[in-house]
Design an enzyme around this catalytic site. Sequence first.
Site, PDB file in Angstrom:
ATOM      1  N   HIS A 158     -40.433  28.780  80.768  1.00  0.00           N
ATOM      2  CA  HIS A 158     -39.714  27.979  79.775  1.00  0.00           C
ATOM      3  C   HIS A 158     -39.140  26.723  80.439  1.00  0.00           C
ATOM      4  CE1 HIS A 158     -36.845  27.598  76.242  1.00  0.00           C
ATOM      5  NE2 HIS A 158     -36.181  26.908  77.160  1.00  0.00           N
ATOM      6  N   GLU A 159     -38.474  26.902  81.568  1.00  0.00           N
ATOM      7  CA  GLU A 159     -37.874  25.753  82.263  1.00  0.00           C
ATOM      8  C   GLU A 159     -38.949  24.815  82.795  1.00  0.00           C
ATOM      9  OE1 GLU A 159     -34.808  25.209  81.841  1.00  0.00           O
ATOM     10  OE2 GLU A 159     -34.410  27.186  80.998  1.00  0.00           O
ATOM     11  N   HIS A 162     -40.052  22.540  80.164  1.00  0.00           N
ATOM     12  CA  HIS A 162     -39.164  21.378  80.017  1.00  0.00           C
ATOM     13  C   HIS A 162     -39.564  20.309  81.036  1.00  0.00           C
ATOM     14  CE1 HIS A 162     -36.503  22.999  77.052  1.00  0.00           C
ATOM     15  NE2 HIS A 162     -35.898  23.871  77.826  1.00  0.00           N
ATOM     16  N   HIS A 168     -37.501  22.338  72.734  1.00  0.00           N
ATOM     17  CA  HIS A 168     -37.512  23.629  72.037  1.00  0.00           C
ATOM     18  C   HIS A 168     -38.331  23.580  70.746  1.00  0.00           C
ATOM     19  CE1 HIS A 168     -33.617  24.382  74.388  1.00  0.00           C
ATOM     20  NE2 HIS A 168     -34.609  25.022  74.970  1.00  0.00           N
TER      21      HIS A 168
END
Length: 302
Positions: A158-159, A162, A168
Amino acid sequence: MKWLVAFIILTTFYPNSLDAVPTVEKKHPVNPEQMGGHYQGDMVFPEDAATKGAASRPTWQHWPSGVIPYDMTSSILSNHSALILDAMRRMENLTKVNDRMCIQFRPKTNTDPIFITIKNGTGCSAHVGYLQNFTLNRTLTLMYAPPYTCMITGIIQHELLHILGFFHEQSRPDRDDYVSIQWENIINGTEFNFAKYSVDDIDSLGLPYDYGSVMHYAGNAFTSNGQPTIIAKRNITSTLGQRVGMSSIDIAEVQRYYGCLTAPTSSLSPKLITSISLKLVLLIFHIGLFCIDLVKMNTFNF
Ligand SMILES: *[C@@H]1O[C@H](CO)[C@@H](O)[C@H](O)[C@H]1NC(C)=O
Ligand SMILES: *[C@@H]1O[C@H](CO)[C@@H](O)[C@H](O)[C@H]1NC(C)=O
Ligand SMILES: *[C@@H]1O[C@H](CO)[C@@H](O)[C@H](O)[C@H]1NC(C)=O
Ligand SMILES: *[C@@H]1O[C@H](CO)[C@@H](O)[C@H](O)[C@H]1NC(C)=O
Ligand SMILES: *[C@@H]1O[C@H](CO)[C@@H](O)[C@H](O)[C@H]1NC(C)=O
Ligand SMILES: *[C@@H]1O[C@H](CO)[C@@H](O)[C@H](O)[C@H]1NC(C)=O
Ligand SMILES: *[C@@H]1O[C@H](CO)[C@@H](O)[C@H](O)[C@H]1NC(C)=O
């Protein structure tokens, strides 16, 4: 001044009900404000910087050739750096097209002017995108301070998404067709986390809304009362978000965003890109560009 009021602190609080998070006890997520001032104003980024399945619109948010040099600092325990490297390898493998790498994470060399620093710290957070020409230390913060940890494959991915330029999932402009935000259940003062971005800011890359994205909030993120804060409108039994790993749509998004698979052309005019860039440049020097995600773990069952 629109962009001024549009500052968003993208704060994701993942309660312990996610599939990725083994848990014995189910209870309300901890109020982030109880976590010692981790949600301060230095971790913000502008709405206008946004784009993804929510992918960053400006082309200068792409890492050149999809290569992300990193510096793994000694603040990361060696077993955790192994886990982080494994998460990277999985992402590289998953996003390959015709056996060719689409993105690649590799240790930085002395000739890499731009790289990410991977470190322990407070929360799980990451700068969003490449940020061409910005003078700042691009960081990936992965906390390990039991009972808090970001050292879970899905959270690391997830990071890293980014870092690759993604926001999101529930920030998509079309999100109201797919989810219903339950404002009355959201912790007072954290409503900004549920902001929706405009079509001008977000490039959904021609891909469908993805309840199962590793970039989606959980249904009870920021709940004040244990009731859901996000409800699926279409497939009502869908679990929102997961932190196991990239979904097939997440994978396709990376492949399209990095030009490894053709995406339908988006209709952003050069003029608009310029205006977004200027706004972002103005902003970055004042606050910095972060996305923070915070994880609370009650138990470890690895
Ligand atoms: C990594 O090592 C630390 C310290 O020895 C340990 O507490 C933790 O459980 C380990 N984490 C994993 C994912 O193996
Ligand atoms: C990634 O792919 C390579 C080459 O096929 C393979 O050796 C490796 O085990 C894979 N790694 C992971 C973590 O899937
Ligand atoms: C990570 O940082 C936190 C403070 O932010 C600290 O409590 C924790 O001990 C650190 N973990 C490691 C492995 O250094
Ligand atoms: C970054 O700098 C290069 C070289 O000066 C320039 O060509 C490019 O347009 C700049 N990018 C942005 C986003 O300002
Ligand atoms: C980046 O990190 C280095 C080393 O920690 C520090 O000296 C420098 O001031 C930082 N630069 C910025 C722009 O924060
Ligand atoms: C939330 O804040 C508003 C205005 O600041 C206040 O009127 C309301 O009572 C608060 N609600 C709760 C549940 O604290
Ligand atoms: C809803 O479920 C159907 C069948 O599983 C699937 O094809 C569709 O993509 C789902 N829709 C969303 C928005 O997830």
